[in-house]
Design a protein around this motif. Sequence first.
Motif, mmCIF file in Angstrom:
data_model
loop_
_atom_site.group_PDB
_atom_site.id
_atom_site.type_symbol
_atom_site.label_atom_id
_atom_site.label_comp_id
_atom_site.label_asym_id
_atom_site.label_seq_id
_atom_site.Cartn_x
_atom_site.Cartn_y
_atom_site.Cartn_z
ATOM 1 N N HIS A 356 0.829 -1.208 0.000
ATOM 2 C CA HIS A 356 0.000 0.000 0.000
ATOM 3 C C HIS A 356 0.864 1.260 0.000
ATOM 4 N N LYS A 357 1.936 1.224 0.786
ATOM 5 C CA LYS A 357 2.840 2.379 0.844
ATOM 6 C C LYS A 357 3.436 2.661 -0.534
ATOM 7 N N GLY A 358 3.880 1.584 -1.221
ATOM 8 C CA GLY A 358 4.442 1.760 -2.557
ATOM 9 C C GLY A 358 3.428 2.322 -3.530
ATOM 10 N N HIS A 359 2.184 1.838 -3.438
ATOM 11 C CA HIS A 359 1.100 2.344 -4.289
ATOM 12 C C HIS A 359 0.933 3.854 -4.085
ATOM 13 N N TYR A 360 0.873 4.263 -2.833
ATOM 14 C CA TYR A 360 0.720 5.689 -2.516
ATOM 15 C C TYR A 360 1.905 6.494 -3.052
ATOM 16 N N GLN A 361 3.120 6.004 -2.843
ATOM 17 C CA GLN A 361 4.303 6.757 -3.251
ATOM 18 C C GLN A 361 4.395 6.900 -4.765
ATOM 19 N N LEU A 362 4.077 5.834 -5.488
ATOM 20 C CA LEU A 362 4.088 5.943 -6.950
ATOM 21 C C LEU A 362 3.014 6.910 -7.426
ATOM 22 N N THR A 363 1.874 6.914 -6.746
ATOM 23 C CA THR A 363 0.768 7.798 -7.121
ATOM 24 C C THR A 363 1.145 9.271 -6.973
ATOM 25 N N ILE A 364 1.922 9.591 -5.937
ATOM 26 C CA ILE A 364 2.304 11.002 -5.717
ATOM 27 C C ILE A 364 3.639 11.341 -6.375
ATOM 28 N N GLY A 365 4.229 10.378 -7.110
ATOM 29 C CA GLY A 365 5.426 10.661 -7.882
ATOM 30 C C GLY A 365 6.745 10.449 -7.172
ATOM 31 N N VAL A 366 6.724 9.784 -6.003
ATOM 32 C CA VAL A 366 7.982 9.495 -5.296
ATOM 33 C C VAL A 366 8.446 8.121 -5.785
ATOM 34 N N ILE A 367 9.084 8.091 -6.941
ATOM 35 C CA ILE A 367 9.295 6.852 -7.678
ATOM 36 C C ILE A 367 10.285 5.918 -6.976
ATOM 37 N N ASP A 368 11.476 6.451 -6.660
ATOM 38 C CA ASP A 368 12.506 5.590 -6.055
ATOM 39 C C ASP A 368 12.008 4.944 -4.771
ATOM 40 N N GLU A 369 11.394 5.747 -3.919
ATOM 41 C CA GLU A 369 10.907 5.232 -2.640
ATOM 42 C C GLU A 369 9.754 4.252 -2.844
ATOM 43 N N GLY A 370 8.926 4.522 -3.835
ATOM 44 C CA GLY A 370 7.817 3.615 -4.120
ATOM 45 C C GLY A 370 8.301 2.236 -4.545
ATOM 46 N N VAL A 371 9.322 2.213 -5.403
ATOM 47 C CA VAL A 371 9.888 0.928 -5.834
ATOM 48 C C VAL A 371 10.471 0.173 -4.645
ATOM 49 N N LYS A 372 11.173 0.893 -3.769
ATOM 50 C CA LYS A 372 11.770 0.246 -2.596
ATOM 51 C C LYS A 372 10.692 -0.306 -1.657
ATOM 52 N N SER A 373 9.563 0.393 -1.567
ATOM 53 C CA SER A 373 8.473 -0.110 -0.725
ATOM 54 C C SER A 373 7.890 -1.397 -1.296
ATOM 55 N N TYR A 374 7.710 -1.443 -2.613
ATOM 56 C CA TYR A 374 7.237 -2.689 -3.220
ATOM 57 C C TYR A 374 8.256 -3.816 -3.016
ATOM 58 N N ALA A 375 9.546 -3.477 -3.091
ATOM 59 C CA ALA A 375 10.583 -4.481 -2.845
ATOM 60 C C ALA A 375 10.508 -4.990 -1.407
ATOM 61 N N SER A 376 10.240 -4.088 -0.450
ATOM 62 C CA SER A 376 10.090 -4.506 0.949
ATOM 63 C C SER A 376 8.884 -5.425 1.113
ATOM 64 N N SER A 377 7.805 -5.117 0.396
ATOM 65 C CA SER A 377 6.629 -5.985 0.436
ATOM 66 C C SER A 377 6.991 -7.392 -0.028
ATOM 67 N N LEU A 378 7.685 -7.483 -1.149
ATOM 68 C CA LEU A 378 8.080 -8.788 -1.679
ATOM 69 C C LEU A 378 9.029 -9.513 -0.728
#
Length: 425
Positions: A356-378
């Motif tokens: 969810h955090k990665g989804h939010y971050q990608l939505t607001i344009g924080v790309i690098d952090e969003g990718v890292k959040s999805y990686a943490s999820s995985l």
Amino acid sequence: MVDIKCENKTISDIIFQLRKEKNLTYANLEEFTGVSLPTIHKIESGVTKRPEFKTVKAIATAFPDFYKEIMECYITIENRIDTLYEVLQDVVSYEEHISLVPKVALRLLENPNCETEESLKRLYDFTERVDDPSLRLEIYKLIVRYSRQHGTTTFVAKGLLQKYLIERSDLKRLEQTFQSGLEIIHYTDFLSDEEKVTYFFRIGLHAHNTKKYRECIEFCGNGMVLEKNESELKARAHLSMINSYSALKNYDKVEELLDVFEKYEYDFVNEAAKHTRAITKARKGEYEIAVPLLEENLRMFSPQSRLYIVDELFEIYLKIDNLDACSKLLERENEIMNTYPDDPNVCRAKGKYYRHKGHYQLTIGVIDEGVKSYASSLQYLNKINAFEEKDACMREFFYCLTKNSIILNKELMDIIYIMAYNVND
């Protein structure tokens, strides 16, 4: 080095060769081991053919490189049950001698001085007192094999149950250990009622953790029939049934079982019941009721419950596009995420949170952090081999990229690739 193997050798042979190899006199050996010179001489000369265990242990301890070989020789000549249990107690105390444990245990089972069932019972009772789970597991495996070979079905059943209760704690093998646990179904007639209850509740919880919701309901239901007394395990099994019905979208049954669940008098019950009622409203799409309930729960509940509440709120806020509310949830991350030791439910919840955090971050344009959040999820989902959730995470990740017209560079794609395919733990 002297080649010491117990085939065709005696302890007297070993002592002789050790003494010659290390150029030791009897006096030297007495000094090293604390065993008197006459006793050593009698053992080496063959006058004493079956020395006391305390003597053998003293010699073996003085020469740790040969402890294993000395003990292997000793158990071939020792038939006294109590002495063999002394040996077993000694070898379980040393991690480096774990390979001796099943050998000594088998010697006990094969001992002609004791009936098979009596030997199995005594070894089974001994094993319950062994602290190291890996050692207990080895002995239970032996008990199961020996019991099968000798047609002692009661200890096949008991051994399989104890083996399963240890193996099910391996988060990386939840699916495999669940399948092995199913074998016990064929032996439940040979278990006591207490053991049956433990089995049905534990495998029911296991079924829930592997998303086998119908099996969870069936197994826990079997346990409920047998367990007449209240227990925390029974309450947790009851809750897993409720959560399974929720996953199956049978919300009427959820609310019916909640009425019973609320009567348990355990600390976690009140919060779990309120949280489940709020989730039920959310699942039914009644967000105007669910959100205030969940927000109140987040304020009032103990830290141990907040991760699950945040996951639900995060999911709703993303659905209704309330990004400000998402931002406020993220402000509490340190408070929420540092509370939990990892178990299957926590790993799954943390995986959901970072998705969810990665989804939010990608939505607001924080790309690098969003990718890292999805990686943490995985990463958290990898810990429990949650393949279905990993697939959902990846689908959502690529959906977010497409929706927000995001093109990733190779470095960021590599991060996701590594975690998605578990290339590097």
